[in-house]
Design a protein around this motif. Structure first.
Motif, PDB file in Angstrom:
ATOM      1  N   ASN A   1       0.914  -1.224  -0.040  1.00  0.00           N
ATOM      2  CA  ASN A   1       0.122   0.141  -0.123  1.00  0.00           C
ATOM      3  C   ASN A   1       0.556   1.467  -0.243  1.00  0.00           C
ATOM      4  OD1 ASN A   1      -2.653   1.394   0.171  1.00  0.00           O
ATOM      5  ND2 ASN A   1      -2.266   1.823   2.734  1.00  0.00           N
ATOM      6  N   GLN A   2       2.603   1.257   0.736  1.00  0.00           N
ATOM      7  CA  GLN A   2       3.172   2.836   0.837  1.00  0.00           C
ATOM      8  C   GLN A   2       3.362   3.018  -0.914  1.00  0.00           C
ATOM      9  OE1 GLN A   2       5.177   2.057   4.579  1.00  0.00           O
ATOM     10  NE2 GLN A   2       3.458   0.745   5.436  1.00  0.00           N
ATOM     11  N   TYR A   3       4.181   1.155  -1.185  1.00  0.00           N
ATOM     12  CA  TYR A   3       4.740   1.652  -2.831  1.00  0.00           C
ATOM     13  C   TYR A   3       4.277   1.579  -3.735  1.00  0.00           C
ATOM     14  CZ  TYR A   3       8.312   1.827   0.814  1.00  0.00           C
ATOM     15  OH  TYR A   3       9.838   2.192   1.808  1.00  0.00           O
ATOM     16  N   ASN A   4       3.173   1.136  -3.597  1.00  0.00           N
ATOM     17  CA  ASN A   4       2.088   1.426  -4.655  1.00  0.00           C
ATOM     18  C   ASN A   4       2.221  -0.211  -6.126  1.00  0.00           C
ATOM     19  OD1 ASN A   4      -0.172   2.360  -6.293  1.00  0.00           O
ATOM     20  ND2 ASN A   4       1.458   3.483  -7.755  1.00  0.00           N
ATOM     21  N   LYS A   5       2.324  -0.670  -5.077  1.00  0.00           N
ATOM     22  CA  LYS A   5       2.403  -2.289  -5.689  1.00  0.00           C
ATOM     23  C   LYS A   5       1.370  -3.064  -5.418  1.00  0.00           C
ATOM     24  CE  LYS A   5       7.090  -1.491  -5.557  1.00  0.00           C
ATOM     25  NZ  LYS A   5       7.924  -1.733  -6.641  1.00  0.00           N
ATOM     26  N   ASN A   6       0.674  -3.676  -6.452  1.00  0.00           N
ATOM     27  CA  ASN A   6      -0.751  -5.083  -6.430  1.00  0.00           C
ATOM     28  C   ASN A   6      -0.242  -5.838  -5.956  1.00  0.00           C
ATOM     29  OD1 ASN A   6      -1.660  -3.442  -8.163  1.00  0.00           O
ATOM     30  ND2 ASN A   6      -0.811  -4.333  -9.902  1.00  0.00           N
ATOM     31  N   ILE A   7      -0.602  -6.873  -4.886  1.00  0.00           N
ATOM     32  CA  ILE A   7      -0.948  -7.743  -4.197  1.00  0.00           C
ATOM     33  C   ILE A   7      -2.102  -9.227  -4.682  1.00  0.00           C
ATOM     34  CG2 ILE A   7      -2.091  -6.646  -2.154  1.00  0.00           C
ATOM     35  CD1 ILE A   7      -0.502  -8.416  -0.378  1.00  0.00           C
ATOM     36  N   VAL A   8      -1.830 -10.209  -4.772  1.00  0.00           N
ATOM     37  CA  VAL A   8      -2.602 -11.522  -5.120  1.00  0.00           C
ATOM     38  C   VAL A   8      -2.449 -12.394  -3.779  1.00  0.00           C
ATOM     39  CG1 VAL A   8      -2.588 -14.089  -6.288  1.00  0.00           C
ATOM     40  CG2 VAL A   8      -2.058 -11.530  -7.202  1.00  0.00           C
ATOM     41  N   ILE A   9      -3.588 -12.432  -2.999  1.00  0.00           N
ATOM     42  CA  ILE A   9      -3.013 -13.237  -1.560  1.00  0.00           C
ATOM     43  C   ILE A   9      -3.967 -14.594  -1.497  1.00  0.00           C
ATOM     44  CG2 ILE A   9      -3.728 -13.262   1.101  1.00  0.00           C
ATOM     45  CD1 ILE A   9      -4.075  -9.903   0.034  1.00  0.00           C
ATOM     46  N   GLY A  10      -3.279 -15.479  -1.035  1.00  0.00           N
ATOM     47  CA  GLY A  10      -3.810 -16.864  -1.355  1.00  0.00           C
ATOM     48  C   GLY A  10      -4.106 -17.157   0.395  1.00  0.00           C
TER      49      GLY A  10
ATOM     50  N   ILE B   1      -4.508   0.376  -4.048  1.00  0.00           N
ATOM     51  CA  ILE B   1      -3.858  -0.657  -4.915  1.00  0.00           C
ATOM     52  C   ILE B   1      -5.032  -1.580  -5.405  1.00  0.00           C
ATOM     53  CG2 ILE B   1      -1.073  -0.208  -3.445  1.00  0.00           C
ATOM     54  CD1 ILE B   1      -2.219  -2.734  -1.781  1.00  0.00           C
ATOM     55  N   GLY B   2      -4.258  -2.544  -6.019  1.00  0.00           N
ATOM     56  CA  GLY B   2      -5.018  -3.925  -6.495  1.00  0.00           C
ATOM     57  C   GLY B   2      -4.512  -4.800  -5.923  1.00  0.00           C
ATOM     58  N   ILE B   3      -5.666  -5.948  -5.913  1.00  0.00           N
ATOM     59  CA  ILE B   3      -5.510  -7.419  -4.465  1.00  0.00           C
ATOM     60  C   ILE B   3      -6.418  -7.781  -4.923  1.00  0.00           C
ATOM     61  CG2 ILE B   3      -5.863  -7.503  -2.349  1.00  0.00           C
ATOM     62  CD1 ILE B   3      -5.538  -4.754  -0.995  1.00  0.00           C
TER      63      ILE B   3
END
Length: 260
Positions: free
Chosen positions: A95-104, A123-125
């Protein structure tokens, strides 16, 4: 590199990490540039390297890091299958560094889910309890048949049976809870008394989910069985590609990725 996005994977030496790397090394997804891998500080393989095959004949050594800040400028999207505490830390940093994340990761509390949803404003999650295509088709089928059941007057009994390997911590599984939530949200609550959830932890079962809808005189059973973890890894990579291409802020699930 043109038309490529930079991917990082946490828990690279875990069950899912190894399967993700296996698929990437098959060069099936040419748009992925694996550019960072993470493990916990307790891992004995920190600073060891993994072999990453880029294209067909180019072999890279990627050093395993125990601190995401060491690779924060090296990736655009992170795939994370770890534990709630670690995942929340990664989501905060993404969130701080503007990165997407895929959470499993599964097993989040309701408060933790609210925190993740709040950060999806920036951000995109993609967050899913199960990344297999088959399970998400079952999710969709349940939503569709609810329209038929909701018109019936007979009471139905609903049972969810889930089986996993003996080392799985959360119980019931995140997928079973997703199934339960779909039933609660889409089925008319007047047609069932309660949802019974049964969990089995044994051996090395990859994952099996069964939904039984019983009324007087008949039953409907929906069953999904995973024969290996590659199906989950494949789905997670598809989710990473999707969120990287759409570049949309917000929180999504695997049904969004599949368009179903």
């Amino acid at each position: 590199m043109k038309n490529k996005f930079r991917l990082a994977i946490s828990g690279i030496n875990g069950r899912m990490g190894k399967n993700l790397l296996m698929i990437i090394n098959q060069n099936k997804y040419n748009c992925i540039l694996l550019n960072g891998v993470l493990e916990s500080k307790k891992s004995l393989v920190i600073n060891n390297n993994i072999k990453y095959i880029f294209k067909k004949n180019i072999l890279y050594n990627l050093y395993i890091q125990d601190n995401i800040m060491n690779i924060i400028n090296d990736f655009d999207t992170l795939i994370d299958f770890t534990n709630p505490k670690t995942t929340l830390n990664y989501v905060n940093i993404c969130n701080q560094y503007n990165k997407n994340i895929v959470i499993g990761t599964t097993g989040f509390s309701e408060e933790e889910k609210i925190q993740i949803k709040k950060m999806s404003n920036n951000i995109g999650i993609v967050m899913s309890s199960n990344f297999s295509i088959g399970v998400n088709i079952i999710f969709t089928i349940l939503k569709k048949i609810s329209k038929i059941f909701n018109k019936q007057k007979n009471i139905i009994d609903i049972d969810i049976i889930e089986k996993h390997h003996k080392n799985k911590i959360d119980c019931p599984s995140g997928t079973a809870l997703s199934i339960k939530n779909i039933i609660l949200n889409f089925f008319n609550k007047k047609i069932f008394n309660k949802i019974n959830c049964h969990s089995i932890r044994a051996g090395d079962i990859y994952g099996e989910h069964q939904i039984i809808l019983s009324s007087i005189g008949e039953q409907i059973e929906l069953i999904h069985k995973a024969s290996n973890r590659l199906t989950f890894a494949e789905g997670a990579l598809q989710a990473a590609i999707w969120i990287s291409n759409t570049k949309q802020k917000g929180i999504y699930d695997m049904c969004d990725v599949l368009g179903i």
